[in-house]
Each structure stands twice: as structure tokens, then as C-alpha cells.
Design a protein around this motif. Structure first.
Motif, mmCIF file in Angstrom:
data_model
loop_
_atom_site.group_PDB
_atom_site.id
_atom_site.type_symbol
_atom_site.label_atom_id
_atom_site.label_comp_id
_atom_site.label_asym_id
_atom_site.label_seq_id
_atom_site.Cartn_x
_atom_site.Cartn_y
_atom_site.Cartn_z
ATOM 1 N N UNK A 44 -7.846 -7.348 0.686
ATOM 2 C CA UNK A 44 -6.870 -7.229 -0.401
ATOM 3 C C UNK A 44 -7.498 -6.536 -1.607
ATOM 4 N N UNK A 45 -8.742 -6.919 -1.914
ATOM 5 C CA UNK A 45 -9.422 -6.346 -3.076
ATOM 6 C C UNK A 45 -9.826 -4.893 -2.832
ATOM 7 N N UNK A 46 -10.409 -4.631 -1.656
ATOM 8 C CA UNK A 46 -10.906 -3.290 -1.340
ATOM 9 C C UNK A 46 -9.789 -2.260 -1.310
ATOM 10 N N UNK A 47 -8.620 -2.664 -0.786
ATOM 11 C CA UNK A 47 -7.501 -1.724 -0.644
ATOM 12 C C UNK A 47 -6.431 -1.905 -1.727
ATOM 13 N N UNK A 48 -6.770 -2.709 -2.752
ATOM 14 C CA UNK A 48 -5.892 -2.912 -3.909
ATOM 15 C C UNK A 48 -4.485 -3.328 -3.487
ATOM 16 N N UNK A 82 -3.058 6.843 -2.950
ATOM 17 C CA UNK A 82 -3.573 8.200 -3.124
ATOM 18 C C UNK A 82 -5.033 8.172 -3.562
ATOM 19 N N UNK A 83 -5.356 7.268 -4.480
ATOM 20 C CA UNK A 83 -6.725 7.177 -4.993
ATOM 21 C C UNK A 83 -7.688 6.739 -3.895
ATOM 22 N N UNK A 84 -7.311 5.727 -3.143
ATOM 23 C CA UNK A 84 -8.171 5.211 -2.076
ATOM 24 C C UNK A 84 -8.365 6.243 -0.965
ATOM 25 N N UNK A 85 -7.287 6.988 -0.654
ATOM 26 C CA UNK A 85 -7.353 7.990 0.414
ATOM 27 C C UNK A 85 -8.001 9.288 -0.057
ATOM 28 N N UNK A 86 -8.248 9.417 -1.361
ATOM 29 C CA UNK A 86 -8.815 10.658 -1.889
ATOM 30 C C UNK A 86 -7.859 11.812 -1.743
ATOM 31 N N UNK A 87 -6.579 11.536 -2.057
ATOM 32 C CA UNK A 87 -5.543 12.543 -1.844
ATOM 33 C C UNK A 87 -4.672 12.733 -3.071
ATOM 34 N N UNK A 88 -4.081 13.925 -3.171
ATOM 35 C CA UNK A 88 -3.071 14.192 -4.195
ATOM 36 C C UNK A 88 -1.667 14.084 -3.591
ATOM 37 N N UNK A 89 -1.597 14.248 -2.284
ATOM 38 C CA UNK A 89 -0.300 14.134 -1.618
ATOM 39 C C UNK A 89 -0.492 13.624 -0.191
ATOM 40 N N UNK A 90 0.312 12.633 0.165
ATOM 41 C CA UNK A 90 0.317 12.082 1.532
ATOM 42 C C UNK A 90 1.735 12.183 2.069
ATOM 43 N N UNK A 91 1.847 12.600 3.310
ATOM 44 C CA UNK A 91 3.158 12.630 3.974
ATOM 45 C C UNK A 91 3.169 11.506 5.003
#
Length: 257
Positions: free
Chosen positions: A136-140, A168-177
Motif C-alpha cells: 500500500x505504501x510503496x504503490x501509494x 504516472x509517477x510510479x510508472x515513470x510515465x507522462x501518459x498511460x493507455x
């Protein structure tokens, strides 16, 4: 005298009675070439051999169409309304998994993505509180109580969710589909007599004036540019609904995982 809402309700009642009569007439005067009707959608292909019968069906459908447009105050006909196609030689029925595509980006940063119920989440980790708290903590992840109506009864569910911003922050992304399974997509490739090219249309209530050849096509291969072949995915350490494709990586920053 009926009030306006009651009057419209009565009109709809008469319309559906009329629709049932027309559909029953079609059923009694046609040959079924293919059928994949569900509780919600009519998917059937029928051949009307007698020209006089077909003309009678056309008249009945025109009357039904006018009635629907008058009550609905719309030119758009319902999904299950019969369509007459003339001079058809071949029909290929294609079925493919349908996908609901959702864009996760910074413009919708505060929106929530509900992943699963807290009960399912805890069960997956065998109720190991230490492990649950760690994930829960690691993945917010957070928990929210939401109200749903199931079989006319209101129930409160505790749902595990993540905000778009955190994902987005956790995945290191600006856009996810995100792609979510959404049933089966039914499409027809239809070729007319004397033509070499086919046209595509949805599979609904189809009436033919010719005894066309019906074939069910094999499942189509995924396109070479499909996301599953060209993009990385973000994977949670527990089962979730859907697939999360990283469409745009965060500028000058790598994923923290």
C-alpha cells in the motif's frame, strides 16, 4: 386525460407491442442464415425469399421507424432495428475481443483508478498485514468506501485505488493507455453480387433478399502496430483488471522501479 409523462409512457408501450408484432412477422416469414443473439443485442441474418413478403416487411418497418422517431424525437434508430440489404453474395462474420481504452494523463491527475475490493486485495496477500501495508505504501494505494446498487440493494464496498497522478509517477510515465476487456466485437464483411471488394458494418438485425453464403472468419491476428507489440507495460504486484501501456515515458526521468 393522461399527463405528458404518462402519455409518452403509453406511446412507448404501444411502440414495443408494435415492434414485437413486426419482429414476429419477420421470424415467421424468413429463413435464418446465422444467429448470435444475446439478451441485450439482436445479431441475426435472415433471408426473405418471397418478394411480396419482403415488400410487406419494408412497409411494416417504415411505419415502425416513423413511430420510433416521433416518440424518441431522434433520427437515430435503435441498435436492434432491422436493416434490409439487397444483392448480397457473401457475408463474413468476424468476432474479436472488444477493448475499452482509457487515457491516463496529467490533465486528469486527481482522478481515481479503482483496482479491486479491499477484501480481494487482502486475500491475495493471505491477510499478511505487514506485506499489505508495505505494498500500500510503496504503490501509494488508498482505500475508499463506495456505494453500489446490486440487485436493487445498496451495498457499501471498500475499494483499493490509486490516483492517476501517483500511477504516472510510479510508472515513470507522462501518459498511460489502459485497456480493459469489454466483451466481444462483432463485425461483418459484406460483398455484393458482381463486386470484388467487401464493405464492413456492424452485426445487427440483418435482412437479405438473396440467400447469401455466410462464413465465420477465424480470429484476426493482432495488428503489427498494436500496443502489446510496441509498448512497455506497467505491472502491479497483484492481480488487476486491464493492461497498462506506457504510451509516453516521463521526460528525463526513469521509473522508480
Amino acid at each position: 386525460m393522461l399527463k405528458a409523462p404518462d402519455e409518452k409512457k403509453e406511446k412507448w408501450k404501444k411502440y414495443f407491442q408494435h415492434q414485437e408484432e413486426v419482429f414476429s412477422f419477420i421470424e415467421s416469414n424468413s429463413k435464418t442464415l446465422a444467429n448470435d443473439t444475446s439478451l441485450k443485442y439482436i445479431r441475426t441474418i435472415k433471408f426473405i425469399e418471397e418478394k411480396k413478403t419482403l415488400e410487406e416487411i419494408k412497409r411494416k418497418l417504415k411505419k415502425l421507424e416513423n413511430e420510433y422517431k416521433e416518440i424518441s424525437e431522434s433520427e437515430k434508430l435503435p441498435y436492434n432495428f432491422p436493416i434490409i440489404l439487397n444483392g448480397i453474395e457473401n457475408i463474413y462474420i468476424n468476432t474479436n475481443p472488444a477493448v475499452k481504452s482509457v487515457s491516463i494523463n496529467h490533465q486528469k491527475a486527481k482522478e481515481k483508478l479503482y483496482l479491486k475490493s479491499l477484501e480481494e486485495f487482502e486475500k491475495e496477500f493471505k491477510y499478511d498485514k505487514k506485506k499489505i501495508d508495505e505494498v500500500m505504501k510503496k504503490y501509494r494505494l488508498e482505500v475508499e468506501k463506495i456505494e453500489e446498487k446490486i440487485l436493487e440493494q445498496k451495498i457499501v464496498l471498500e475499494m483499493v485505488y490509486i490516483t492517476y497522478e501517483n500511477l504516472l509517477d510510479i510508472a515513470g510515465a507522462d501518459k498511460i493507455q489502459a485497456h480493459f476487456p469489454n466483451g466481444i466485437e462483432y463485425l461483418l464483411n459484406i460483398r455484393k453480387i458482381g463486386e470484388t471488394r467487401s464493405k464492413q458494418r456492424r452485426y445487427g438485425f440483418i435482412l437479405l433478399d438473396n440467400n447469401a453464403t455466410i462464413q465465420i472468419s477465424n480470429k484476426q491476428a493482432k495488428r503489427s502496430h498494436a500496443y502489446s507489440k510496441t509498448l512497455e507495460t506497467f505491472v502491479f504486484p497483484f492481480e488487476v483488471y486491464g493492461i497498462y501501456y506506457i504510451k509516453e515515458k516521463k521526460s528525463n526521468q526513469m521509473s522508480i522501479f
